[in-house]
Write a protein that holds these residues in place. Structure first.
Motif, PDB file in Angstrom:
ATOM      1  N   MET A   1       0.854  -1.199   0.000  1.00 28.21           N
ATOM      2  CA  MET A   1       0.000   0.000   0.000  1.00 28.21           C
ATOM      3  C   MET A   1       0.877   1.230   0.000  1.00 28.21           C
ATOM      4  SD  MET A   1      -2.979   1.012   2.699  1.00 28.21           S
ATOM      5  CE  MET A   1      -3.944   2.501   2.459  1.00 28.21           C
ATOM      6  N   ALA A   2       0.602   2.136  -0.938  1.00 28.41           N
ATOM      7  CA  ALA A   2       1.438   3.329  -1.063  1.00 28.41           C
ATOM      8  C   ALA A   2       1.202   4.259   0.115  1.00 28.41           C
ATOM      9  CB  ALA A   2       1.117   4.049  -2.376  1.00 28.41           C
ATOM     10  N   LYS A   3       2.279   4.824   0.616  1.00 27.71           N
ATOM     11  CA  LYS A   3       2.186   5.780   1.721  1.00 27.71           C
ATOM     12  C   LYS A   3       1.742   7.127   1.197  1.00 27.71           C
ATOM     13  CE  LYS A   3       5.709   3.692   4.678  1.00 27.71           C
ATOM     14  NZ  LYS A   3       6.985   3.923   5.391  1.00 27.71           N
ATOM     15  N   LYS A   4       0.937   7.797   2.026  1.00 28.13           N
ATOM     16  CA  LYS A   4       0.504   9.141   1.656  1.00 28.13           C
ATOM     17  C   LYS A   4       1.656  10.109   1.853  1.00 28.13           C
ATOM     18  CE  LYS A   4      -4.390   8.672   2.779  1.00 28.13           C
ATOM     19  NZ  LYS A   4      -5.516   9.215   3.600  1.00 28.13           N
ATOM     20  N   LYS A   5       1.789  10.967   0.898  1.00 28.76           N
ATOM     21  CA  LYS A   5       2.827  11.967   0.987  1.00 28.76           C
ATOM     22  C   LYS A   5       2.426  13.028   1.998  1.00 28.76           C
ATOM     23  CE  LYS A   5       4.645  11.565  -3.696  1.00 28.76           C
ATOM     24  NZ  LYS A   5       4.919  12.302  -4.961  1.00 28.76           N
ATOM     25  N   ASN A   6       3.378  13.406   2.845  1.00 28.92           N
ATOM     26  CA  ASN A   6       3.105  14.492   3.787  1.00 28.92           C
ATOM     27  C   ASN A   6       3.053  15.810   3.044  1.00 28.92           C
ATOM     28  OD1 ASN A   6       3.078  12.799   6.018  1.00 28.92           O
ATOM     29  ND2 ASN A   6       5.328  12.906   6.234  1.00 28.92           N
ATOM     30  N   LYS A   7       2.050  16.578   3.350  1.00 31.09           N
ATOM     31  CA  LYS A   7       1.927  17.883   2.700  1.00 31.09           C
ATOM     32  C   LYS A   7       3.042  18.802   3.171  1.00 31.09           C
ATOM     33  CE  LYS A   7      -2.967  18.134   1.604  1.00 31.09           C
ATOM     34  NZ  LYS A   7      -4.199  18.927   1.750  1.00 31.09           N
ATOM     35  N   GLY A   8       3.644  19.472   2.222  1.00 24.52           N
ATOM     36  CA  GLY A   8       4.676  20.421   2.580  1.00 24.52           C
ATOM     37  C   GLY A   8       4.084  21.683   3.175  1.00 24.52           C
ATOM     38  N   PRO A   9       4.941  22.575   3.635  1.00 24.14           N
ATOM     39  CA  PRO A   9       4.431  23.816   4.239  1.00 24.14           C
ATOM     40  C   PRO A   9       3.746  24.695   3.201  1.00 24.14           C
ATOM     41  CG  PRO A   9       6.811  23.916   3.939  1.00 24.14           C
ATOM     42  CD  PRO A   9       6.402  22.511   3.614  1.00 24.14           C
ATOM     43  N   ALA A  10       2.754  25.434   3.658  1.00 15.36           N
ATOM     44  CA  ALA A  10       2.068  26.382   2.787  1.00 15.36           C
ATOM     45  C   ALA A  10       2.732  27.735   2.910  1.00 15.36           C
ATOM     46  CB  ALA A  10       0.590  26.476   3.170  1.00 15.36           C
ATOM     47  N   TYR A  11       2.644  28.518   1.860  1.00 18.51           N
ATOM     48  CA  TYR A  11       3.235  29.858   1.844  1.00 18.51           C
ATOM     49  C   TYR A  11       2.134  30.868   1.555  1.00 18.51           C
ATOM     50  CZ  TYR A  11       7.674  27.391   1.779  1.00 18.51           C
ATOM     51  OH  TYR A  11       8.722  26.581   2.104  1.00 18.51           O
ATOM     52  N   VAL A  12       2.086  31.895   2.370  1.00 25.11           N
ATOM     53  CA  VAL A  12       1.003  32.872   2.322  1.00 25.11           C
ATOM     54  C   VAL A  12       1.578  34.254   2.081  1.00 25.11           C
ATOM     55  CG1 VAL A  12      -0.947  33.862   3.573  1.00 25.11           C
ATOM     56  CG2 VAL A  12      -0.359  31.469   3.897  1.00 25.11           C
ATOM     57  N   CYS A  13       0.897  35.049   1.241  1.00 25.80           N
ATOM     58  CA  CYS A  13       1.312  36.426   0.974  1.00 25.80           C
ATOM     59  C   CYS A  13       0.869  37.308   2.138  1.00 25.80           C
ATOM     60  CB  CYS A  13       0.693  36.930  -0.329  1.00 25.80           C
ATOM     61  SG  CYS A  13       1.025  38.675  -0.664  1.00 25.80           S
ATOM     62  N   ALA A  14       1.796  38.054   2.724  1.00 28.74           N
ATOM     63  CA  ALA A  14       1.483  38.930   3.848  1.00 28.74           C
ATOM     64  C   ALA A  14       0.681  40.145   3.422  1.00 28.74           C
ATOM     65  CB  ALA A  14       2.773  39.382   4.529  1.00 28.74           C
ATOM     66  N   SER A  15       0.630  40.424   2.128  1.00 30.24           N
ATOM     67  CA  SER A  15      -0.094  41.602   1.645  1.00 30.24           C
ATOM     68  C   SER A  15      -1.557  41.307   1.347  1.00 30.24           C
ATOM     69  CB  SER A  15       0.589  42.161   0.394  1.00 30.24           C
ATOM     70  OG  SER A  15      -0.107  43.275  -0.114  1.00 30.24           O
ATOM     71  N   CYS A  16      -1.820  40.210   0.631  1.00 33.24           N
ATOM     72  CA  CYS A  16      -3.201  39.926   0.217  1.00 33.24           C
ATOM     73  C   CYS A  16      -3.758  38.638   0.783  1.00 33.24           C
ATOM     74  CB  CYS A  16      -3.294  39.882  -1.312  1.00 33.24           C
ATOM     75  SG  CYS A  16      -2.386  38.495  -2.060  1.00 33.24           S
ATOM     76  N   GLY A  17      -2.911  37.786   1.390  1.00 36.95           N
ATOM     77  CA  GLY A  17      -3.385  36.537   1.975  1.00 36.95           C
ATOM     78  C   GLY A  17      -3.471  35.379   1.018  1.00 36.95           C
ATOM     79  N   ALA A  18      -3.011  35.549  -0.224  1.00 34.07           N
ATOM     80  CA  ALA A  18      -3.067  34.460  -1.199  1.00 34.07           C
ATOM     81  C   ALA A  18      -2.113  33.329  -0.783  1.00 34.07           C
ATOM     82  CB  ALA A  18      -2.692  34.977  -2.580  1.00 34.07           C
ATOM     83  N   THR A  19      -2.512  32.078  -1.054  1.00 32.75           N
ATOM     84  CA  THR A  19      -1.726  30.907  -0.677  1.00 32.75           C
ATOM     85  C   THR A  19      -0.977  30.370  -1.892  1.00 32.75           C
ATOM     86  OG1 THR A  19      -3.380  30.344   0.992  1.00 32.75           O
ATOM     87  CG2 THR A  19      -1.840  28.624   0.375  1.00 32.75           C
ATOM     88  N   HIS A  20       0.292  29.980  -1.669  1.00 33.20           N
ATOM     89  CA  HIS A  20       1.130  29.446  -2.739  1.00 33.20           C
ATOM     90  C   HIS A  20       1.682  28.090  -2.305  1.00 33.20           C
ATOM     91  CE1 HIS A  20       1.231  33.386  -4.837  1.00 33.20           C
ATOM     92  NE2 HIS A  20       1.172  33.861  -3.608  1.00 33.20           N
ATOM     93  N   PRO A  21       1.822  27.134  -3.227  1.00 38.51           N
ATOM     94  CA  PRO A  21       2.345  25.813  -2.851  1.00 38.51           C
ATOM     95  C   PRO A  21       3.833  25.834  -2.516  1.00 38.51           C
ATOM     96  CG  PRO A  21       2.010  25.954  -5.228  1.00 38.51           C
ATOM     97  CD  PRO A  21       1.430  27.213  -4.645  1.00 38.51           C
TER      98      PRO A  21
END
Length: 355
Positions: A1-21
């Motif tokens: 059974m394949a292991k689930k990949k751990n999600k990496g950290p999220a990156y957020v814009c301090a100006s508008c709040g947009a999220t980036h991978p």
């Protein structure tokens, strides 16, 4: 059974709040440089499902209206902008330029509430307790010395004080200076602001505390931080004014408990802010009679009618393209007015400087 990949950290814009991978140097949503930072990981869906709540739904007819009791500050212009005064359990976000008088206004409001028998707490992260006490004495407002003061930048200290004191009204000065020690981000970052604001708002509503949050503004005049901060609070007040003039305007840009766009007018003096119940008389006090290029025009701000003076100067365009310099009006509206004057009234203005 394949292991689930751990999600990496999220990156957020301090100006508008947009999220980036992943981290990027420039936010693709708002275009700001060096505004993307790592955010704390969100709790998993499974953990959220396991943590059941204790709140239950009930019919609106069973809700006690006294829970939304108003607390008039006694400062008429501030109460007008708030729709009658702050509400128990309501959260007000007050933004304005540095030095405009945000802290002074709310200190005067807390003093007036203490004078009427309400308890008040002032949490400051920008000044020491002695500096706040010095300002309170300078204002010479009855009741100011009865305000409880806490100087801290730790969210946990502010929460403990709110629970211990259980004030009717509290002020956080400012929301950008408080930090949640459980997070590794710097104070004022998007992650910190979301956590700090969310926990303070939840506490205020559970303890029925009328809470004021003072916020910094950007160079464009918007409140610093993610837009979600304005969505979380019940009322957003904008404190406007020119550093070279004594007049100040408090404008409600959002109000869940009253009309929006309502304004209150103040004048800055040596002993603090003074209410201006009749702005028209103040705005026209220094206007000379029969002055060329000056006219009095009626206008309205929300439900408040007032008279203001409009000044204009038209001069030949000596440097090629004509200039348009506008203060207090929309430049596009001025362009329309000039076009109408040129076309319909046969006044030659489009090739001249207009100030």
């Amino acid at each position: 059974m394949a292991k689930k990949k751990n999600k990496g950290p999220a990156y957020v814009c301090a100006s508008c709040g947009a999220t980036h991978p992943r981290w990027v140097g420039r936010c693709g949503t708002c275009g700001e440089w060096n505004s993307v930072e790592e955010a704390a990981p969100a709790p998993s869906v499974a953990s959220r499902e396991r943590s059941g709540g204790t709140s239950k739904a009930r019919p609106l007819g069973e809700v006690d209206m006294e829970d939304a009791e108003r607390l008039p500050t006694g400062i008429g212009e501030l109460d007008r902008a708030l729709g009658g005064g702050p509400v128990r359990g309501g959260v007000v976000l007050l933004g304005g330029d540095p030095g405009i008088g945000k802290s002074t206004l709310l200190m005067q409001a807390l003093a007036a509430l203490c004078r009427s028998g309400s308890s008040a707490l002032y949490v400051t992260g920008e000044e020491s307790a002695s500096q706040v006490a010095l300002r309170a004495r300078r204002l010479d407002a009855p009741g100011a010395l009865d305000v409880a003061i806490l100087a801290t930048t730790e969210l946990q200290d502010a929460e403990a004080a709110l629970m211990a004191e259980e004030p009717a009204v509290a002020v956080i000065d400012s929301i950008q200076t408080l930090r949640d020690s459980d997070l590794g981000n710097a104070p004022g970052s998007v992650t910190q602001l979301r956590s700090v604001a969310g926990r303070l708002i939840d506490l205020a509503k559970r303890r029925r505390i009328a809470l004021f949050l003072i916020g910094h503004v950007t160079k464009e005049g918007a409140i610093a931080g993610p837009k979600v901060l304005e969505h979380l609070v019940d009322t957003v007040l904008s404190f406007e004014g020119d550093a070279t003039h004594a007049f100040r305007i408090v404008r409600a840009t959002k109000n869940r408990f009253g009309p929006a766009q309502e304004i209150g007018v103040f004048e800055m003096e040596g002993a603090g802010l003074r209410e201006v119940p009749d702005p028209s008389a103040l705005f026209l006090a220094e206007r000379p009679e029969a002055a060329a290029g000056s006219v009095v025009a009626p206008t309205a701000e929300a439900s408040r009618p007032m008279l203001v003076e409009l000044q204009a100067l038209v001069a030949p365009a000596a440097y090629g393209a004509p200039r348009r310099v506008v203060t207090g009006l929309d430049g596009s509206r001025l362009a329309i007015l000039l076009a109408v004057l040129e076309r319909r009234a046969r006044h030659r203005v489009l090739d001249r400087d207009v100030f």
